[in-house]
Design an enzyme around this catalytic site. Structure first.
Site, PDB file in Angstrom:
ATOM      1  N   ASP A 249      13.115 -88.003 -41.168  1.00  0.00           N
ATOM      2  CA  ASP A 249      13.272 -86.706 -40.509  1.00  0.00           C
ATOM      3  C   ASP A 249      14.247 -86.733 -39.338  1.00  0.00           C
ATOM      4  O   ASP A 249      14.337 -85.760 -38.584  1.00  0.00           O
ATOM      5  CB  ASP A 249      11.912 -86.196 -40.023  1.00  0.00           C
ATOM      6  CG  ASP A 249      11.077 -85.676 -41.184  1.00  0.00           C
ATOM      7  OD1 ASP A 249      11.649 -85.014 -42.064  1.00  0.00           O
ATOM      8  OD2 ASP A 249       9.863 -85.935 -41.208  1.00  0.00           O
TER       9      ASP A 249
ATOM     10  N   ASP B  26      12.604 -81.907 -48.928  1.00  0.00           N
ATOM     11  CA  ASP B  26      12.929 -81.666 -47.517  1.00  0.00           C
ATOM     12  C   ASP B  26      14.051 -82.581 -47.026  1.00  0.00           C
ATOM     13  O   ASP B  26      14.797 -82.248 -46.100  1.00  0.00           O
ATOM     14  CB  ASP B  26      11.706 -81.905 -46.608  1.00  0.00           C
ATOM     15  CG  ASP B  26      10.386 -81.471 -47.207  1.00  0.00           C
ATOM     16  OD1 ASP B  26      10.256 -81.491 -48.444  1.00  0.00           O
ATOM     17  OD2 ASP B  26       9.475 -81.133 -46.446  1.00  0.00           O
TER      18      ASP B  26
HETATM   19  N1  GLY Z   1       8.018 -81.663 -44.108  1.00  0.00           N
HETATM   20  C1  GLY Z   1       8.703 -80.532 -43.711  1.00  0.00           C
HETATM   21  C2  GLY Z   1       8.003 -79.264 -44.004  1.00  0.00           C
HETATM   22  O1  GLY Z   1       6.814 -79.172 -43.845  1.00  0.00           O
HETATM   23  O2  GLY Z   1       8.636 -78.362 -44.408  1.00  0.00           O
END
Ligand code: GLY
Length: 404
Positions: free
Chosen positions: A120, A184
């Site tokens: 992330d 993501d």
């Molecule tokens: N993991 C990123 C989201 O919850 O969109």
């Protein structure tokens, strides 16, 4: 020192207009002017939010029951959104309060440049330092971004040709020898393109391209909806499992996952100029915009196949991300497609800026948007504000202003 007086005076004047504003009908003709006034309102709201936190306490969500603001430390995937939103707001409407707050949070966040335990880093470091460097290029921000790209690159596996999203754990069904990738992760690639542009080292670019190609091959169904999570064998590269973690079912279409894909492939086209990615983004947009379960106001249910539709909860964050992505995508297309994307984004923004979704100053724990869904299966952040909903809403409003 935070400028409490400024916030207090601003709040008073905004409260005075509150009843009047509630009566206003937002039409397409007035969207630009609505955005202008909402951006000022948003600056006041974030000044209010800044009163509630100290550097190191990143606003995450707000629980109306008990009037509780939930925060995280800098290691949470959302830590970049608070400074990122303030950078966007301050760019539009200068605020010394937000400027000071942003600097204090960036100072705390900087340590994550060496974090190799998460994919992330794009969200955390590019939404924050990426914007900061864009607005004020300097060696310190550049070094932080370069180190962040290096840290993210350590998670790349050249057999699978993908970046590891989550470390293996029972909650994500990743076992020994697995490599877990979630859709993501497309959002973390922009940082890698930045790194190649600023270092002339193509390694980062190649990692991003390989990851995006592997994701096209394995995350998408024939209708261009995407699985949330794919588990690969890290030794052979075989895609072994197609599942969900945050969606309604393995076979369902989790709304925010679709929005990450749309946004991610739009960025891929911007960064590479490869028409393959433009086609992918257009296919995802078509899937979303023609979905029978997309409501008339275009604020998606939290999952396109959520149980209980039409009474299922909406996810305002997905709408904000889609609107922002569509506005960019519209600039790479022309004719009917471009118009369709702009009109859809206008509908989403128009509805997100109504009182149903947009909080008044001093409400909603200091966040802008109400009614986001973070993780329904986990029963966390359900029908609450979300820091990323705010970030992409502000980004979409600025993109709309620039487009016009
Ligand atoms: N993991 C990123 C989201 O919850 O969109």
């Amino acid at each position: 020192m935070k400028v409490k007086m400024i916030v207090a005076v601003s709040l008073l004047s905004l409260f005075a207009c509150k009843e009047q504003k509630k009566e206003e009908v937002v039409t397409e003709d007035t969207l630009e002017t609505t955005i202008d006034s909402v951006l000022i309102q948003a600056t006041r709201q974030y000044e209010y939010l800044s009163e509630k936190v100290e550097p190191g306490q990143y606003p995450k969500t707000y629980h109306k029951e008990g009037d509780k603001l939930e925060t995280s430390n800098s290691g949470w995937w959302c830590s970049g959104f608070y400074p990122g939103t303030m950078l966007y707001l301050n760019e539009n409407n200068s605020s010394s309060v937000l400027k000071e707050e942003t600097d204090a949070f960036l100072k705390d966040l900087a340590k994550e440049q060496f974090n190799t335990t998460t994919h992330d880093l794009g969200f955390m470091m590019f939404c924050s330092f990426g914007n900061a460097e864009r607005l004020q290029p300097n060696p310190e921000y550049e070094s932080i971004l370069m180190n962040s790209a290096k840290s993210l690159s350590t998670r790349y596996n050249d057999t699978v040709k993908a970046i590891r999203s989550w470390d293996n754990a029972s909650w994500n069904k990743g076992g020994d020898g697995d490599l877990v990738v979630i859709i993501d992760n497309m959002m973390n690639l922009e940082l890698l393109f930045w790194a190649t542009e600023h270092s002339q080292d193509s390694t980062y670019y190649n990692i991003a391209v390989n990851h995006a190609n592997t994701t096209i091959d394995n995350h998408f169904r024939p209708d261009y909806s995407s699985f949330h999570e794919v588990i690969y064998d890290e030794k052979t590269g075989e895609a072994k499992m197609h599942i969900t973690n945050q969606g309604a079912a393995d076979s369902s279409s989790w709304a925010r996952g679709q929005s990450w894909g749309l946004y991610g492939y739009t960025v891929m086209y911007r960064a590479t100029g490869d028409s393959k990615y433009l086609e992918q983004a257009k296919h995802i947009a078509d899937y979303l915009l023609s979905h029978p379960n997309l409501p008339e106001d275009m604020i998606p249910y939290w999952d396109f196949n959520a149980p209980g539709i039409p009474d299922a909860l909406r996810d305002s964050s997905a709408a904000a991300i889609i609107a922002s992505a569509l506005l960019e995508l519209s600039t790479y297309t022309d004719g009917e497609n471009s118009q369709r994307y702009i009109q859809a984004a206008e509908t989403m923004l128009k509805n997100l800026l109504k009182p149903e979704y947009l909080a008044e100053v001093g409400e909603n724990g200091g966040f802008l948007l109400k009614h986001g869904v973070g993780n329904m299966p986990n029963n966390t952040e359900v029908d609450t504000p979300l820091s990323y909903g705010d970030y992409y809403l502000v980004e979409a409003m600025l993109r709309y202003k620039n487009l016009k």
